[in-house]
Design an enzyme around this catalytic site. Structure first.
Site, PDB file in Angstrom:
ATOM      1  N   GLY A 117       0.806  -1.412   0.012  1.00 51.77           N
ATOM      2  CA  GLY A 117      -0.024  -0.090   0.236  1.00 51.77           C
ATOM      3  C   GLY A 117       0.895   1.381  -0.016  1.00 51.77           C
ATOM      4  N   SER A 120       1.995  -5.152  -5.360  1.00 46.76           N
ATOM      5  CA  SER A 120       1.074  -6.146  -6.011  1.00 46.76           C
ATOM      6  C   SER A 120       1.532  -6.774  -7.165  1.00 46.76           C
ATOM      7  CB  SER A 120      -0.468  -5.418  -6.006  1.00 46.76           C
ATOM      8  OG  SER A 120      -0.367  -4.430  -6.990  1.00 46.76           O
ATOM      9  N   ASP A 130       3.501  -1.229 -13.647  1.00 47.02           N
ATOM     10  CA  ASP A 130       4.300  -1.738 -12.659  1.00 47.02           C
ATOM     11  C   ASP A 130       4.684  -3.136 -12.810  1.00 47.02           C
ATOM     12  OD1 ASP A 130       3.373   0.442 -11.201  1.00 47.02           O
ATOM     13  OD2 ASP A 130       2.468  -0.440  -9.489  1.00 47.02           O
TER      14      ASP A 130
END
Length: 398
Positions: free
Chosen positions: A142, A148, A206
């Site tokens: 986060g 992730s 990402d």
């Protein structure tokens, strides 16, 4: 299925060097692999009748019977060419029901479980293998550092290796190895589907950084690897101030609508900073000189001021920049801003005592601080002997 006794995979996190927020409005952003990594260990389960997933960072350990999972397989038919398939709302509903996750639930554990199940069922296909998987990360969750995506990239690489869709090179004589460009493209494609499970509509930046590492240029949906990027030593600092990316993005948009003649030149200047940073990095074929570092530091300072102008700064980030500046260092936020994380460039000639003093002061502010690097390699396959001791210990906690 490939005959694998044990498999170790890792993928890096990511930072935005320049271009955050401006990229939403069609400008260039530069992203780089962060050498804080997510590590995965995969081995066959003892009885081949269960799947166990252990995520010690978030205190999660779950197991399922293969027979129960096998009943879901008809809803997750692989594509004819074995290529990546996007998750449908119906498939996600099936997984939520199976895992006992309520609609609307967005906590880290639930999203990690859904991504795991989707990639496992979609990649492994008709005959599901019994597995024990541990995923341990150096990345805080986060914090906008691609945790992730590193998770999805690691899972995709492990499952594709297990099924034989990508190669499983021997590791006896080397510490780490990487896959071919075609294989990396397949890993990236499946990792993007994992990111869709977690984020809904991700940019793809990402997972691309997690797959290829180094640095990437992103503009208007186009992702281009930047070649010959040197590794840069940095301090990464987490202010631990929570923020809403959605709210910050909306705030910039509102300012742009309200003051177009003021905001558009600022966003164009941020774009020029990204372009100049790319030019500097790619001009350093024989390594970065003192002049190169001076240019990079000036770009960092200018961009941080611009980010304050567009409204995504925060007192915690101002304090961070003041602390590092007092030691001759240059910092900017990375990601959404409003708190979150910042990067501080470390020149090769900086005294270790200055770095230590800055880290101590940042810790005294209540911030988390890591001395690491950017431009890190992408997803990699490891031998057990090449893993750092803390990583090896964490992955063997089952």
């Amino acid at each position: 299925m490939a005959a694998i006794l044990e498999l170790f995979v890792s993928a890096p996190g990511k930072v935005i060097l320049h271009g955050e927020h401006a990229v939403v409005h069609g400008k260039v952003a530069l992203a780089a692999g962060l050498n804080l990594r997510t590590f995965l260990r995969l081995k066959p389960s003892k009885d081949n009748g269960t799947v166990v997933v252990n995520l010690p960072n978030i205190g999660t350990k779950l197991s399922w019977n293969i027979s129960d999972l096998q009943a879901l397989v008809p809803s997750f038919q692989e594509s004819p060419d074995h290529g990546p398939v996007s998750p449908s709302p119906e498939q996600l509903d099936i997984l939520k029901t199976f895992a006992g996750i309520s609609n609307g639930t967005r906590d880290t554990e639930s999203l990690a479980v859904l991504a795991f199940l989707y990639l496992y069922l979609s990649i492994c296909g008709q005959k599901l293998p019994g597995l024990e998987i541990v995923v341990w990360s150096q990345l805080p969750t986060g914090a906008g550092l691609g945790s992730s995506a590193a998770y999805s990239v690691s899972l995709a690489a492990a499952f594709l290796t297990l099924t034989g869709m990508i190669s499983s090179p021997a590791l006896e004589d080397i510490d780490t190895t990487r896959w071919t460009q075609t294989e990396l493209t397949l890993i990236n494609g499946w990792a993007f589907q994992g990111e869709k499970v977690i984020h809904g509509n991700p940019s793809g930046v990402d997972n691309a950084v997690g797959t290829w590492g180094g640095a990437l240029r992103y503009q208007a949906g186009q992702i281009t690897p930047i070649e010959r990027v040197p590794v840069l030593q940095i301090l990464l600092t987490n202010t631990r101030v929570p923020r809403s990316t959605k709210t910050l993005v909306a705030g910039v948009k509102d300012k742009l609508l309200k003051y177009p003649d003021i905001m558009e030149p600022v966003l164009s200047s941020i774009n020029a900073i990204s372009e100049e940073c790319q030019r500097v990095l790619q001009s350093a074929e024989n390594g970065l000189s003192k002049e190169h570092y001076s240019l990079l530091e000036e770009l960092i300072d200018i961009n941080q001021h611009h980010l304050n102008v567009i409204g995504v700064g925060h007192p915690s980030l101002d304090r961070l920049c003041q602390v590092t500046a007092s030691h001759g260092l240059h910092s900017k936020l990375t990601g959404a801003g409003g708190g979150g994380c910042a990067i501080t460039l470390l020149r090769p000639d900086i005294e270790p005592t200055a770095i230590a003093a800055a880290k101590q002061q940042l810790s005294d502010c209540g911030y988390g601080c890591w001395e690491t690097s950017i431009g890190a390699p992408g997803v990699s396959l490891h031998s057990s002997s090449s893993l750092p001791e803390d990583v090896s210990k964490s992955l063997k906690t089952t």
